[in-house]
Scaffold this motif. Structure first.
Motif, PDB file in Angstrom:
ATOM      1  N   GLU A 126      30.937  -2.612   1.173  1.00  0.00           N
ATOM      2  CA  GLU A 126      30.144  -1.999   0.100  1.00  0.00           C
ATOM      3  C   GLU A 126      29.077  -1.069   0.672  1.00  0.00           C
ATOM      4  O   GLU A 126      28.842   0.020   0.134  1.00  0.00           O
ATOM      5  CB  GLU A 126      29.495  -3.089  -0.760  1.00  0.00           C
ATOM      6  CG  GLU A 126      30.504  -3.867  -1.584  1.00  0.00           C
ATOM      7  CD  GLU A 126      29.923  -5.132  -2.214  1.00  0.00           C
ATOM      8  OE1 GLU A 126      30.568  -5.666  -3.127  1.00  0.00           O
ATOM      9  OE2 GLU A 126      28.847  -5.590  -1.783  1.00  0.00           O
ATOM     10  N   LEU A 129      29.829   0.379  -8.295  1.00  0.00           N
ATOM     11  CA  LEU A 129      30.459  -0.015  -7.032  1.00  0.00           C
ATOM     12  C   LEU A 129      31.865  -0.535  -7.351  1.00  0.00           C
ATOM     13  O   LEU A 129      32.023  -1.327  -8.282  1.00  0.00           O
ATOM     14  CB  LEU A 129      29.622  -1.130  -6.398  1.00  0.00           C
ATOM     15  CG  LEU A 129      29.815  -1.430  -4.925  1.00  0.00           C
ATOM     16  CD1 LEU A 129      29.448  -0.226  -4.062  1.00  0.00           C
ATOM     17  CD2 LEU A 129      28.947  -2.612  -4.526  1.00  0.00           C
ATOM     18  N   PRO A 130      32.888  -0.105  -6.596  1.00  0.00           N
ATOM     19  CA  PRO A 130      34.228  -0.623  -6.832  1.00  0.00           C
ATOM     20  C   PRO A 130      34.253  -2.150  -6.714  1.00  0.00           C
ATOM     21  O   PRO A 130      33.631  -2.702  -5.815  1.00  0.00           O
ATOM     22  CB  PRO A 130      35.061   0.021  -5.715  1.00  0.00           C
ATOM     23  CG  PRO A 130      34.294   1.214  -5.298  1.00  0.00           C
ATOM     24  CD  PRO A 130      32.857   0.884  -5.508  1.00  0.00           C
ATOM     25  N   PHE A 135      22.902  -8.687  -8.434  1.00  0.00           N
ATOM     26  CA  PHE A 135      22.496  -7.289  -8.656  1.00  0.00           C
ATOM     27  C   PHE A 135      21.492  -7.162  -9.806  1.00  0.00           C
ATOM     28  O   PHE A 135      20.691  -6.231  -9.823  1.00  0.00           O
ATOM     29  CB  PHE A 135      23.713  -6.392  -8.898  1.00  0.00           C
ATOM     30  CG  PHE A 135      24.476  -6.123  -7.638  1.00  0.00           C
ATOM     31  CD1 PHE A 135      23.977  -5.250  -6.690  1.00  0.00           C
ATOM     32  CD2 PHE A 135      25.660  -6.782  -7.382  1.00  0.00           C
ATOM     33  CE1 PHE A 135      24.652  -5.019  -5.504  1.00  0.00           C
ATOM     34  CE2 PHE A 135      26.348  -6.559  -6.195  1.00  0.00           C
ATOM     35  CZ  PHE A 135      25.847  -5.679  -5.255  1.00  0.00           C
ATOM     36  N   LEU A 144      30.617   2.092   1.601  1.00  0.00           N
ATOM     37  CA  LEU A 144      30.878   2.939   0.425  1.00  0.00           C
ATOM     38  C   LEU A 144      29.623   3.676  -0.012  1.00  0.00           C
ATOM     39  O   LEU A 144      29.672   4.813  -0.483  1.00  0.00           O
ATOM     40  CB  LEU A 144      31.400   2.081  -0.735  1.00  0.00           C
ATOM     41  CG  LEU A 144      32.836   1.576  -0.606  1.00  0.00           C
ATOM     42  CD1 LEU A 144      33.126   0.518  -1.668  1.00  0.00           C
ATOM     43  CD2 LEU A 144      33.830   2.723  -0.731  1.00  0.00           C
ATOM     44  N   LEU A 145      28.486   3.019   0.148  1.00  0.00           N
ATOM     45  CA  LEU A 145      27.224   3.609  -0.316  1.00  0.00           C
ATOM     46  C   LEU A 145      26.566   4.536   0.704  1.00  0.00           C
ATOM     47  O   LEU A 145      25.728   5.363   0.338  1.00  0.00           O
ATOM     48  CB  LEU A 145      26.235   2.493  -0.684  1.00  0.00           C
ATOM     49  CG  LEU A 145      26.510   1.795  -2.020  1.00  0.00           C
ATOM     50  CD1 LEU A 145      25.727   0.512  -2.123  1.00  0.00           C
ATOM     51  CD2 LEU A 145      26.152   2.712  -3.181  1.00  0.00           C
ATOM     52  N   ARG A 175      26.374 -14.469  -3.147  1.00  0.00           N
ATOM     53  CA  ARG A 175      27.595 -13.814  -3.627  1.00  0.00           C
ATOM     54  C   ARG A 175      28.729 -14.243  -2.722  1.00  0.00           C
ATOM     55  O   ARG A 175      28.498 -14.515  -1.534  1.00  0.00           O
ATOM     56  CB  ARG A 175      27.497 -12.293  -3.484  1.00  0.00           C
ATOM     57  CG  ARG A 175      26.582 -11.581  -4.390  1.00  0.00           C
ATOM     58  CD  ARG A 175      26.659 -10.078  -4.093  1.00  0.00           C
ATOM     59  NE  ARG A 175      27.977  -9.527  -4.397  1.00  0.00           N
ATOM     60  CZ  ARG A 175      28.459  -8.394  -3.864  1.00  0.00           C
ATOM     61  NH1 ARG A 175      27.751  -7.711  -3.005  1.00  0.00           N
ATOM     62  NH2 ARG A 175      29.653  -7.959  -4.210  1.00  0.00           N
ATOM     63  N   PRO A 176      29.957 -14.210  -3.216  1.00  0.00           N
ATOM     64  CA  PRO A 176      31.078 -14.500  -2.318  1.00  0.00           C
ATOM     65  C   PRO A 176      31.088 -13.489  -1.158  1.00  0.00           C
ATOM     66  O   PRO A 176      30.912 -12.294  -1.381  1.00  0.00           O
ATOM     67  CB  PRO A 176      32.310 -14.295  -3.214  1.00  0.00           C
ATOM     68  CG  PRO A 176      31.802 -14.439  -4.613  1.00  0.00           C
ATOM     69  CD  PRO A 176      30.388 -13.972  -4.608  1.00  0.00           C
ATOM     70  N   GLY A 177      31.228 -14.000   0.046  1.00  0.00           N
ATOM     71  CA  GLY A 177      31.330 -13.109   1.210  1.00  0.00           C
ATOM     72  C   GLY A 177      30.006 -12.716   1.823  1.00  0.00           C
ATOM     73  O   GLY A 177      29.970 -12.046   2.846  1.00  0.00           O
ATOM     74  N   ILE A 178      28.908 -13.070   1.208  1.00  0.00           N
ATOM     75  CA  ILE A 178      27.592 -12.756   1.775  1.00  0.00           C
ATOM     76  C   ILE A 178      26.999 -14.056   2.311  1.00  0.00           C
ATOM     77  O   ILE A 178      26.902 -15.034   1.567  1.00  0.00           O
ATOM     78  CB  ILE A 178      26.636 -12.170   0.703  1.00  0.00           C
ATOM     79  CG1 ILE A 178      27.232 -10.921   0.059  1.00  0.00           C
ATOM     80  CG2 ILE A 178      25.253 -11.895   1.286  1.00  0.00           C
ATOM     81  CD1 ILE A 178      27.167  -9.679   0.880  1.00  0.00           C
ATOM     82  N   VAL A 192      31.037   6.201  -6.024  1.00  0.00           N
ATOM     83  CA  VAL A 192      30.003   5.193  -5.806  1.00  0.00           C
ATOM     84  C   VAL A 192      28.675   5.904  -5.940  1.00  0.00           C
ATOM     85  O   VAL A 192      28.478   6.972  -5.402  1.00  0.00           O
ATOM     86  CB  VAL A 192      30.101   4.623  -4.383  1.00  0.00           C
ATOM     87  CG1 VAL A 192      29.028   3.572  -4.166  1.00  0.00           C
ATOM     88  CG2 VAL A 192      31.470   4.052  -4.151  1.00  0.00           C
ATOM     89  N   ALA A 193      27.763   5.330  -6.676  1.00  0.00           N
ATOM     90  CA  ALA A 193      26.489   6.025  -6.837  1.00  0.00           C
ATOM     91  C   ALA A 193      25.382   5.069  -7.192  1.00  0.00           C
ATOM     92  O   ALA A 193      25.606   4.019  -7.784  1.00  0.00           O
ATOM     93  CB  ALA A 193      26.607   7.084  -7.928  1.00  0.00           C
ATOM     94  N   LEU A 252      24.626  -6.758  -0.338  1.00  0.00           N
ATOM     95  CA  LEU A 252      25.857  -5.978  -0.173  1.00  0.00           C
ATOM     96  C   LEU A 252      26.610  -6.408   1.070  1.00  0.00           C
ATOM     97  O   LEU A 252      25.994  -6.668   2.113  1.00  0.00           O
ATOM     98  CB  LEU A 252      25.511  -4.490  -0.046  1.00  0.00           C
ATOM     99  CG  LEU A 252      24.853  -3.839  -1.259  1.00  0.00           C
ATOM    100  CD1 LEU A 252      24.200  -2.521  -0.860  1.00  0.00           C
ATOM    101  CD2 LEU A 252      25.871  -3.599  -2.363  1.00  0.00           C
ATOM    102  N   ASN A 253      27.939  -6.456   0.976  1.00  0.00           N
ATOM    103  CA  ASN A 253      28.720  -6.717   2.180  1.00  0.00           C
ATOM    104  C   ASN A 253      28.976  -5.397   2.912  1.00  0.00           C
ATOM    105  O   ASN A 253      28.650  -4.313   2.394  1.00  0.00           O
ATOM    106  CB  ASN A 253      30.011  -7.479   1.869  1.00  0.00           C
ATOM    107  CG  ASN A 253      30.941  -6.687   0.979  1.00  0.00           C
ATOM    108  OD1 ASN A 253      31.047  -5.476   1.102  1.00  0.00           O
ATOM    109  ND2 ASN A 253      31.612  -7.369   0.051  1.00  0.00           N
TER     110      ASN A 253
END
Lengths: 303, 288
Positions: free
Chosen positions: B68, A62-63, A92, B71-72, A192-195, A49-50, B64-65
């Motif tokens: 995520e 991001l995965p 994004f 991860l970051l 976004r889904p989940g946000i 991840v970067a 970002l959730n």
């Protein structure tokens, strides 16, 4: 191919976005492309991840999402994961990737929301963290003011006057803000889904060049009394620098000399105010303070 | 010390972390008046702050959730450490855990050391209940929850949710790690032997301050001083549901406020770890 016009850029995109359409299909400032296969610059693959800012190159992976590369302010290349949704990509692109592209084009952007209070003039509400700026902009839009951009404020200088560029015609609001403002979230889509953030459509600001007269840095606090401070000179510069999108600002301003000049000009040409308000009823308190400043500047009629 | 520049000020909530941060600000400022608790001149940001993420990553975390963000996080801390010329102090209430990519959230390669603050969980549960505006029983339940996420219901907050795990897991993950040097500071020792305990911390951090300067910083960050400032002008870190951030500042308040059943529940969940840090004897005596 879809053609859009946001933040002063003519954009040709292979991805459909909820952005203002452009009639100009001839000249393109920025391409948004979907790429197949491996990233040629996959030198960060080992990191997993970067997010990397380099001069002329911004890379984010991001995965579950894939990778986004912004090159030389000319192209946003997407390497999407198979399961990624259009909403994921859009969220994004709209903020991190577009602000990276703008910075690569030597154009600064600030964390915030811009609102026009008449047909010619606008102000910015700045904050790096959630502070109620989009909620405040929503309340203002209900009173007839026009949202110029949300998520970032993109100022530019012309003939010694600061202006602000127009973004997509929507506001992004957290779920609890929607509930407080009486917005029916069942009728709205999440960013976004989940946000738990919702994208609320606003009246389009069009292609008007709004003069940027004031920047209000918003902060809610639990201290006893509201505070209001006008920032000038170096203090104004520092406040704006803290709200500028982009990691290079932390490392000094050697990389983006033009951005440094823009920031200096902005600090000198726009009135910068810090508004600290108690959390309770902060929207009303902030609005009252902003109205008061604008009225004192004789830029809106006294109420 | 390790190679990175980040010094973690780590603790389960309500264990003396804020007190130490205010001490550190007074020590670094070295002024003749106490630091304003709402305007500390030295920043010790919260590691899970959305502002810190934006400043380091260069863009907002709001899209970002939590998984995520986790991860970051190591990448953000690596970048932050690389940007610093000197030690950078970050407050964290997260347990020392890994993300889905099997990387430690707190990026040991970017870390210099950790100061770990531990407090008797019998007192923590009362302070946490007051802080969150919840019942003592609910506080005890949360402290025993093995997957506890602090702040998970706070949408649009200036901090994202932090995985604290249970009180025992929190203590063990930090104090048993061997990735970076760790100095454990017992809240009770900070209260009972402040000069000795805080001097040890200053020495551990490699800071060069005289005993006189340390004593002055301690005087300026005494509990009554902080409480007075909060009463006069409020405290920005006080949650809405809490009456006051600086409440009692005492050890063993549990002896008057917890029921025997509540003490037993805490001992069942955390007895083994309490034993390690010298809390069991007091509790056992009291219950007996």
């Amino acid at each position: 191919m879809h053609h859009y016009h946001v933040y002063g850029l003519n954009i040709a995109s292979e991805v459909a976005l909820d952005w203002p359409l452009s009639a100009n299909h001839e000249s393109t400032d920025l391409m948004i492309r979907i790429q197949d296969g491996q990233l040629p610059e996959d030198k960060y693959a080992h990191v997993g991840v970067a997010c990397q800012w380099q001069q002329g190159f911004w890379y984010f992976t991001l995965p579950g999402l894939g990778a986004i590369v912004v090159r030389q302010g000319q192209a946003i290349d997407l390497y999407p994961h198979k399961s990624v949704t259009a909403a994921d990509i859009g969220s994004f692109i709209e903020h991190p990737a577009l602000s990276a592209a703008l910075l690569q084009r030597n154009q600064i952007s600030l964390y915030g929301t811009a609102v026009a209070y008449d047909g010619q003039h606008a102000f910015g509400l700045l904050s790096v963290v959630p502070s109620g700026k989009s909620s405040l902009a929503y309340s203002m839009s209900q009173q007839g003011w026009v949202v110029v951009s949300d998520g970032m404020v993109v100022p530019y200088l012309s003939d010694n006057q600061s202006y602000v560029k127009t973004g997509p015609a929507h506001l992004t609001l957290w779920q609890d803000s929607c509930q407080r403002l009486g917005i029916d979230i069942d009728a709205e889509k999440t960013v976004r889904p989940g946000i738990k953030q919702y994208q609320i459509a606003t009246i389009a600001a069009g292609n008007t060049n709004f003069k940027l007269t004031h920047l209000f840095v918003l902060q809610s606090t639990r201290i006893e009394h509201d505070q209001y401070v006008v920032q000038q000179g170096l203090n104004a510069f520092r406040v704006l620098q803290q709200h500028c999108v982009g990691e290079p600002w932390l490392k000094g301003m050697g990389v983006h000399k033009d951005a440094f000049v823009q920031m200096t000009a902005l600090a000198n040409s726009v009135s910068v105010h810090r508004v600290l308000t108690q959390k309770q009823d902060r929207g009303e308190r902030m609005l009252a303070q902003i109205r008061s400043v604008l009225e004192c500047s004789q830029e809106i009629a006294c109420v | 010390m390790s190679d990175g520049n980040i010094v973690w000020l780590a603790s389960y909530p309500k264990s003396g972390n804020t007190w130490f941060r205010i001490f550190l600000a007074n020590l670094f400022a070295d002024k003749d008046v106490p630091q304003d608790i709402n305007k500390l001149e030295i920043s010790t940001p919260v590691a899970a702050s959305r502002g810190l993420f934006a400043n380091v990553a260069g863009w907002s975390s709001s899209a970002l959730n939590l998984s995520e963000l986790r991860l970051l996080q190591p990448s953000v801390y690596r970048q932050l450490s690389a940007q610093q010329k000197e030690s950078c102090y970050l407050k964290t209430h997260e347990a020392y855990t890994k993300n889905a990519s099997n990387q430690f959230i707190h990026a040991p390669e970017a870390s210099q050391a950790v100061l770990y603050f531990v407090r008797n969980p019998l007192d923590v549960c009362l302070s946490w209940a007051n802080h969150c505006g919840i019942s003592t029983d609910r506080s005890i339940q949360q402290m025993a929850h093995s997957q506890w996420l602090a702040g998970k219901k706070a949408i649009g907050n200036s901090q994202y949710a932090q995985q604290t795990l249970s009180w025992s897991q929190h203590v063990l993950t930090w104090t048993q790690q061997a990735d970076m040097p760790c100095l454990v500071m017992r809240y009770e020792d900070m209260l009972a032997k402040p000069e000795k305990t805080f001097s040890q911390a200053v020495s551990f951090l490699g800071l060069e301050y005289s005993m006189q300067q340390i004593e002055k910083a301690l005087r300026f960050s005494r509990f009554d001083q902080l409480k007075q400032q909060e009463q006069q002008s409020g405290f920005a870190e006080k949650p809405d549901k809490s009456k006051a951030f600086f409440r009692q500042g005492k050890a063993n308040a549990w002896q008057n406020e917890l029921t025997e059943v509540q003490v037993q529940r805490l001992l069942e969940s955390h007895g083994a770890v309490m034993q390690t840090f010298g809390y069991m004897a007091e509790a056992s005596l009291e219950v007996a």
